[in-house]
Scaffold this motif. Structure first.
Motif, mmCIF file in Angstrom:
data_model
loop_
_atom_site.group_PDB
_atom_site.id
_atom_site.type_symbol
_atom_site.label_atom_id
_atom_site.label_comp_id
_atom_site.label_asym_id
_atom_site.label_seq_id
_atom_site.Cartn_x
_atom_site.Cartn_y
_atom_site.Cartn_z
ATOM 1 N N GLU A 89 0.958 -1.297 -0.007
ATOM 2 C CA GLU A 89 -0.048 0.025 0.207
ATOM 3 C C GLU A 89 0.991 1.291 0.071
ATOM 4 O O GLU A 89 2.057 1.215 0.287
ATOM 5 C CB GLU A 89 -1.068 0.096 1.259
ATOM 6 C CG GLU A 89 -1.817 -1.285 1.122
ATOM 7 C CD GLU A 89 -2.629 -1.249 2.678
ATOM 8 O OE1 GLU A 89 -2.657 -0.429 3.177
ATOM 9 O OE2 GLU A 89 -3.566 -2.294 2.637
ATOM 10 N N GLN A 107 -0.499 4.681 4.361
ATOM 11 C CA GLN A 107 -1.215 3.715 5.026
ATOM 12 C C GLN A 107 -0.241 2.514 5.367
ATOM 13 O O GLN A 107 -0.809 1.991 6.642
ATOM 14 C CB GLN A 107 -2.105 2.974 3.778
ATOM 15 C CG GLN A 107 -3.150 3.775 2.921
ATOM 16 C CD GLN A 107 -3.912 3.349 2.043
ATOM 17 O OE1 GLN A 107 -3.761 2.110 1.528
ATOM 18 N NE2 GLN A 107 -4.442 4.167 1.299
ATOM 19 N N GLN A 143 -11.730 -9.067 -11.315
ATOM 20 C CA GLN A 143 -12.407 -8.327 -10.402
ATOM 21 C C GLN A 143 -13.677 -8.729 -9.666
ATOM 22 O O GLN A 143 -13.856 -8.466 -8.570
ATOM 23 C CB GLN A 143 -12.643 -6.992 -10.899
ATOM 24 C CG GLN A 143 -11.438 -6.100 -11.604
ATOM 25 C CD GLN A 143 -10.433 -6.043 -10.219
ATOM 26 O OE1 GLN A 143 -10.677 -5.263 -9.273
ATOM 27 N NE2 GLN A 143 -9.240 -6.545 -10.326
ATOM 28 N N ALA A 148 -14.059 -9.369 -5.684
ATOM 29 C CA ALA A 148 -14.889 -8.453 -5.073
ATOM 30 C C ALA A 148 -15.920 -9.111 -3.932
ATOM 31 O O ALA A 148 -16.213 -8.714 -2.994
ATOM 32 C CB ALA A 148 -15.950 -7.966 -6.048
ATOM 33 N N GLU A 181 -9.978 -8.454 4.310
ATOM 34 C CA GLU A 181 -9.581 -6.845 4.386
ATOM 35 C C GLU A 181 -8.610 -6.408 3.601
ATOM 36 O O GLU A 181 -8.841 -5.132 2.863
ATOM 37 C CB GLU A 181 -9.665 -6.407 5.919
ATOM 38 C CG GLU A 181 -9.479 -5.183 6.161
ATOM 39 C CD GLU A 181 -10.496 -4.079 5.602
ATOM 40 O OE1 GLU A 181 -10.267 -2.923 5.459
ATOM 41 O OE2 GLU A 181 -11.776 -4.510 5.524
ATOM 42 N N ARG A 217 -9.584 -6.242 -0.026
ATOM 43 C CA ARG A 217 -10.328 -5.234 0.005
ATOM 44 C C ARG A 217 -9.575 -3.695 -0.492
ATOM 45 O O ARG A 217 -10.029 -2.801 -1.171
ATOM 46 C CB ARG A 217 -11.564 -4.896 0.867
ATOM 47 C CG ARG A 217 -12.401 -3.950 0.686
ATOM 48 C CD ARG A 217 -13.163 -3.665 2.151
ATOM 49 N NE ARG A 217 -12.129 -3.002 3.005
ATOM 50 C CZ ARG A 217 -11.739 -1.623 2.979
ATOM 51 N NH1 ARG A 217 -12.215 -0.849 2.078
ATOM 52 N NH2 ARG A 217 -10.951 -1.093 4.092
ATOM 53 N N ARG A 218 -8.660 -3.678 0.557
ATOM 54 C CA ARG A 218 -7.811 -2.589 0.356
ATOM 55 C C ARG A 218 -7.030 -2.514 -0.849
ATOM 56 O O ARG A 218 -6.878 -1.193 -1.732
ATOM 57 C CB ARG A 218 -6.972 -2.550 1.518
ATOM 58 C CG ARG A 218 -7.658 -2.190 2.864
ATOM 59 C CD ARG A 218 -6.640 -2.642 4.307
ATOM 60 N NE ARG A 218 -5.377 -1.652 4.162
ATOM 61 C CZ ARG A 218 -5.473 -0.690 5.258
ATOM 62 N NH1 ARG A 218 -6.412 -0.675 6.020
ATOM 63 N NH2 ARG A 218 -4.419 0.193 5.182
ATOM 64 N N LEU A 271 -7.878 -3.733 -3.844
ATOM 65 C CA LEU A 271 -9.092 -3.491 -4.721
ATOM 66 C C LEU A 271 -9.322 -2.053 -4.820
ATOM 67 O O LEU A 271 -9.493 -1.284 -5.825
ATOM 68 C CB LEU A 271 -10.341 -4.169 -4.692
ATOM 69 C CG LEU A 271 -10.224 -5.625 -4.665
ATOM 70 C CD1 LEU A 271 -11.438 -6.206 -4.568
ATOM 71 C CD2 LEU A 271 -10.004 -6.145 -6.285
ATOM 72 N N ALA A 272 -9.306 -1.079 -3.760
ATOM 73 C CA ALA A 272 -9.704 0.153 -3.438
ATOM 74 C C ALA A 272 -8.617 1.143 -4.114
ATOM 75 O O ALA A 272 -8.782 2.267 -4.453
ATOM 76 C CB ALA A 272 -9.973 0.443 -2.108
ATOM 77 N N HIS A 305 -7.276 0.625 -7.011
ATOM 78 C CA HIS A 305 -7.162 0.835 -8.562
ATOM 79 C C HIS A 305 -8.899 1.026 -8.777
ATOM 80 O O HIS A 305 -9.167 1.431 -10.119
ATOM 81 C CB HIS A 305 -6.727 -0.082 -9.432
ATOM 82 C CG HIS A 305 -6.824 -1.516 -9.011
ATOM 83 N ND1 HIS A 305 -8.368 -2.156 -9.145
ATOM 84 C CD2 HIS A 305 -6.412 -2.706 -8.367
ATOM 85 C CE1 HIS A 305 -8.338 -3.361 -8.825
ATOM 86 N NE2 HIS A 305 -7.009 -3.679 -8.372
ATOM 87 N N GLY A 306 -9.794 0.309 -8.197
ATOM 88 C CA GLY A 306 -10.957 0.525 -8.520
ATOM 89 C C GLY A 306 -11.584 -0.198 -9.643
ATOM 90 O O GLY A 306 -12.501 -0.010 -10.297
#
Length: 380
Positions: free
Chosen positions: A206, A210, A266, A270, A275, A278-279, A281-282, A284-285
């Motif tokens: 990250e 973060q 993706q 999803a 967790e 999830r971080r 994925l966030a 690059h979205g």
């Protein structure tokens, strides 16, 4: 203190493209370009050993070869390299795992490190016969590590826990040295387990702010337990003589991402309960644009790969600077990889490591001593 670098054994296959897989998603077809044979993996392992990587991480899951068996075979083709073997504590008994680790240590000359993976995907865990929910799996991991560590200390263990029970458990021979335990997890209960039981807490790559928050969080929890924990980070790398060359390679990888594959991966990721995933994925979205989320930190890998999804991209000098930036936060160990793993090990080992040597941040762990063994006088 010299920084520690580890490389990666691609037991799901290797390629000049990104090989996906992990966190409930299957390995992509690119993994068949270079199958994970013992011969090929040994070639990577020997290169890593020569370049100065202390160990190599092997993954775990249905998408790759078994880590224990593979590393046992590859170890025969190396001399000093350690193996950071990923394993899931719910799949074997703690007494058997402690015995396996002890045997591995003796047969390899103390070259085992353990990466404990609790498992963030219930649907994948159920395929192995594990029907606990995520928090229960973490509580079981805590009991597992308590038993294993006591056995490694030569104790006779009786424990009747929430999930595990052993009676009169002991090892005939304890490991020497005791393997260090690596562990990652971003949920609250994962932090608690790390604080109580592990030697090295690993985070995925990250942005530095973060990562600093995670380090402070785990360090504080460990202090409450009267313990200290070291910190490591898991990253991919694309490093070249110039920044332009490195970003050209990154864009080549991105151009190879089929839109349908990205969409499918993706969607699979999803549903992850992790967790940490999830971080990832966030960052690059699911978007191909704006993937440089911090100077020289590229989130493109995570479009088609579960788990570690970021790469350090840049010139050798720039990548060295980013490593120094993470080190300033408290990161001492770097678990790296790149596609293909054989060639990228040389790009990093011959390009970045000499720059860290020049700055006094790294020294080759297997470099010959000033007094070679052949020159030591014999005494009876």
């Amino acid at each position: 203190m010299s920084l520690t670098f580890h490389w990666f054994l691609p037991t799901n296959g290797d390629s000049r493209h990104v090989v996906g897989g992990g966190h409930g998603t299957p390995a992509t077809a690119f993994g068949r370009n270079r199958p994970p044979t013992v011969a090929y993996l040994s070639q990577i392992a020997r290169a890593a050993e020569d370049l100065g990587f202390v160990g190599v991480l092997t993954p775990t899951g249905a998408w790759c070869e078994d880590a224990w068996l593979t590393t046992a075979m590859v170890s025969r083709h190396t001399e000093r390299l350690k193996f950071l073997v990923a394993f899931r504590p719910g799949f074997v008994s703690p007494t058997l795992a402690a015995q396996m680790a002890s045997t591995f240590q003796r047969q390899t000359g103390g070259r085992l490190l353990l990466n404990v993976v609790t498992g963030g995907e219930s649907h994948e865990q159920r395929a192995y016969g594990d029907f606990l929910d995520k928090d229960a799996r973490y509580r079981r991991t805590g009991e597992f590590l308590q038993i294993v560590r006591d056995l490694w200390e030569g104790k006779t263990v009786d424990l009747s826990g929430e999930h595990l029970q052993v009676e009169d458990a002991r090892l005939a021979r304890v490991p020497d040295p005791v393997p260090e335990v690596y562990f990652g997890g971003s949920s609250p209960i994962a932090g608690e387990i790390a604080a109580r039981h592990v030697d090295v807490y690993l985070t995925w790559g990250e942005p530095p702010a973060q990562v600093a928050e995670k380090i402070a969080w785990v360090r504080g929890l460990a202090a409450k337990e009267g313990r200290t924990v070291r910190f490591g980070i898991r990253l991919h790398v694309i490093t070249r003589d110039t920044a332009e060359q490195a970003w050209t390679e990154a864009h080549k990888l991105l151009d190879g991402f089929d839109p349908d594959t990205v969409k499918s991966v993706q969607a699979g990721l999803a549903r992850s309960e992790s967790e940490g995933q999830r971080r990832m994925l966030a960052l690059h979205g699911g978007n191909r644009e704006d993937l440089e989320i911090h100077p020289n930190l590229w989130a493109g890998i995570g479009l088609v790969r579960g788990g570690a999804g970021t790469a350090l991209v840049g010139s050798h000098d720039e990548v060295a600077e980013r490593i120094k930036e993470y080190h300033a936060l408290g990161i001492d160990e770097f678990v790296l990889s790149g596609y293909p793993h054989l060639e990228e090990a040389y790009w990093f080992g011959e390009g970045v490591l000499p720059r860290l040597v020049a700055q006094g941040l790294w020294q080759h762990p297997f470099a010959p001593t000033s007094t070679p063994a052949a020159q030591v006088p014999f005494t009876s």
